[in-house]
Design an enzyme around this catalytic site. Structure first.
Site, mmCIF file in Angstrom:
data_model
loop_
_atom_site.group_PDB
_atom_site.id
_atom_site.type_symbol
_atom_site.label_atom_id
_atom_site.label_comp_id
_atom_site.label_asym_id
_atom_site.label_seq_id
_atom_site.Cartn_x
_atom_site.Cartn_y
_atom_site.Cartn_z
ATOM 1 N N THR A 172 -45.133 76.091 62.430
ATOM 2 C CA THR A 172 -45.008 74.802 61.257
ATOM 3 C C THR A 172 -44.382 73.998 61.738
ATOM 4 O O THR A 172 -43.218 73.992 62.663
ATOM 5 C CB THR A 172 -44.359 75.516 60.072
ATOM 6 N N ARG A 204 -42.236 69.390 53.502
ATOM 7 C CA ARG A 204 -41.932 70.357 52.429
ATOM 8 C C ARG A 204 -40.585 70.346 52.046
ATOM 9 O O ARG A 204 -39.962 69.357 51.775
ATOM 10 C CB ARG A 204 -42.312 71.749 52.819
ATOM 11 N N ASP A 252 -39.275 75.238 59.120
ATOM 12 C CA ASP A 252 -37.985 75.957 58.175
ATOM 13 C C ASP A 252 -38.241 77.312 58.073
ATOM 14 O O ASP A 252 -37.967 78.163 56.899
ATOM 15 C CB ASP A 252 -38.753 75.444 56.656
ATOM 16 N N ASP A 275 -42.816 72.042 59.812
ATOM 17 C CA ASP A 275 -41.688 71.907 59.045
ATOM 18 C C ASP A 275 -40.424 72.507 59.754
ATOM 19 O O ASP A 275 -39.290 72.062 59.038
ATOM 20 C CB ASP A 275 -42.075 72.654 57.899
ATOM 21 N N GLY A 310 -51.170 75.775 57.017
ATOM 22 C CA GLY A 310 -51.515 74.307 57.365
ATOM 23 C C GLY A 310 -51.536 74.282 58.946
ATOM 24 O O GLY A 310 -50.705 75.071 59.825
ATOM 25 N N ASP A 342 -44.367 80.883 56.609
ATOM 26 C CA ASP A 342 -43.705 81.539 55.757
ATOM 27 C C ASP A 342 -44.893 82.568 54.897
ATOM 28 O O ASP A 342 -44.724 83.924 54.539
ATOM 29 C CB ASP A 342 -42.583 81.024 54.606
ATOM 30 N N ARG A 380 -55.418 78.532 53.391
ATOM 31 C CA ARG A 380 -54.049 78.945 52.739
ATOM 32 C C ARG A 380 -54.535 80.178 51.921
ATOM 33 O O ARG A 380 -54.118 80.318 50.849
ATOM 34 C CB ARG A 380 -53.804 78.012 51.803
HETATM 35 O O1 F6P Z 1 -46.267 73.185 55.839
HETATM 36 C C1 F6P Z 1 -46.885 71.855 56.636
HETATM 37 C C2 F6P Z 1 -47.102 70.829 55.844
HETATM 38 O O2 F6P Z 1 -47.752 69.699 56.622
HETATM 39 C C3 F6P Z 1 -46.268 70.293 54.980
HETATM 40 O O3 F6P Z 1 -45.260 69.440 55.759
HETATM 41 C C4 F6P Z 1 -46.944 69.388 53.798
HETATM 42 O O4 F6P Z 1 -46.298 69.495 52.610
HETATM 43 C C5 F6P Z 1 -48.174 70.176 53.380
HETATM 44 O O5 F6P Z 1 -48.214 71.012 54.797
HETATM 45 C C6 F6P Z 1 -49.330 69.623 53.423
HETATM 46 O O6 F6P Z 1 -50.310 70.331 52.940
HETATM 47 P P1 F6P Z 1 -51.995 70.161 53.002
HETATM 48 O O7 F6P Z 1 -52.140 70.100 54.447
HETATM 49 O O8 F6P Z 1 -52.462 71.493 52.345
HETATM 50 O O9 F6P Z 1 -51.851 68.941 52.379
#
Ligand code: F6P
Length: 344
Positions: free
Chosen positions: A127, A173, A131, A129, A13, A105, A74
């Site tokens: 990120t 997440r 995390d 997140d 992301g 990660d 991804r």
């Molecule tokens: O990891 C970053 C993040 O924005 C998370 O907080 C969220 O769950 C996910 O990516 C959303 O993913 P996508 O952009 O594929 O909808």
């Protein structure tokens, strides 16, 4: 062997701070007489040999821009048979002596595997997140927290005017970092995170007690990965991405409906979504991203491969990528307990 040419990609992301990192890598590499090739759209670009040369002109003016000039995906090269071989072949054909992957990660997990297979890899953590293990912060997080805090501030005024409960669902997440920081900064009356199972009776009790003491509105922050005891995650979609992640989302609506039903207080739900990932990076994220990018090139020059740059206190250090990946960094319970002082 001296390094003459490196590759760089952004995977997973996107988040604010990727462009400042790319800029820092290209600028520092230029000082070291190293040329840089940008790989488009994460690992997908290495499978397809989709690349652009990055010179000083290519990174001029990108410091304040959100997203990534390289694009991202991804894609997991270890998923489809034959893709890793293509990655290795293309790295060789592009003449890359070393490689910097900027990612979370998943992206760094791929870097670690490639490093074990003998490639000269460096990782840069990113990120919203926050995390990732082994680094105090990732860039993107501070910007996301600022966006979520501003949203909570805005929800406060309308909640107060209408005497409503406002539930706000926040990304992150399986970790509640953005929710906890934004909740503290925005003065949320309740913060629900994945690390602590939701107790709806307790949430109702707290909002009712607030009303009883004359505060007839409440702000309830819910992290997208929060769940009730003995309940599965609430999902937007049951599809999984190439790294096996489900699409979280919907817990805010569930909590909102339950609160309205159980307390009788009018409730509205706001899902912040990708707003938290877009737009210009905060000054903190620009500085962190710049420091990470410069350090990544320093590690390349020193030949210190298999490392991820990391923030420890106020120092930027190199840590083994292997130590950082595969272990989720969850919210510090001392911080969450501090946030709880302000619940209700
Ligand atoms: O990891 C970053 C993040 O924005 C998370 O907080 C969220 O769950 C996910 O990516 C959303 O993913 P996508 O952009 O594929 O909808």
């Amino acid at each position: 062997m001296s390094i003459k040419k490196i590759g760089v990609l952004t995977g997973g992301g996107d988040c604010p701070g990727l462009n400042p990192t790319i800029r820092a890598i290209v600028r520092k590499a230029d000082r070291e007489n190293i040329s840089v090739v940008g790989i488009k759209n994460g690992w997908k670009g290495l499978i397809e040999k989709d690349s652009i040369d990055l010179d000083l002109g290519s990174v001029s003016g990108i410091l304040p821009k959100g997203g990534t000039i390289l694009g991202t995906s991804r894609t997991n090269p270890y998923k489809q048979p034959g893709d890793v071989e293509k990655v290795k072949k293309n790295m060789k054909e592009l003449g890359l002596d070393a490689f910097i992957a900027i990612g979370g990660d998943d992206t760094l997990g791929v870097s670690e595997k490639l490093y074990k297979e003998g490639l000269k890899m460096i990782g840069v953590p990113k990120t919203i997140d926050n995390d990732l293990s082994c680094t105090d912060f990732t860039f993107g997080f501070d910007t996301a927290v600022n966006i979520a805090t501003e949203a909570i501030d805005r929800l406060h005024t309308t909640a107060e005017s209408h005497h409503r409960i406002m539930v706000v669902e926040i990304m992150g997440r399986h970790a509640g970092w953005i929710a906890t920081y934004a909740g503290i900064a925005g003065g949320a009356d309740m913060i629900l995170i994945p690390e602590v199972p939701i107790d709806l009776d307790e949430v109702c009790k707290i909002t009712k007690e607030r009303h009883a003491r004359g505060k007839d509105f409440s702000i309830v922050v819910v992290a997208e990965g929060a769940k009730l005891k003995s309940q599965e995650f609430v999902l937007k979609d049951s599809k999984k991405d190439a790294f096996g992640h489900v699409m979280l989302g919907g817990i805010g609506n569930f909590v909102g409906q339950e609160l309205e039903k159980r307390t009788g207080f009018e409730t509205r739900v706001t899902i912040l979504g990708h707003i938290q990932r877009g737009g210009t990076p905060s000054a903190f994220d620009r500085v962190l991203a710049t420091r990470f990018g410069v350090k990544a090139v320093e590690l390349v020059v020193q030949g210190d491969f298999g490392k991820m740059v990391a923030l420890r206190g106020n120092e930027i250090v190199g840590v083994p990528i292997a130590d950082a990946v595969g272990k989720l960094k969850t919210v510090d319970m001392d911080l969450y307990n501090l946030a709880k002082i302000f619940f209700g």
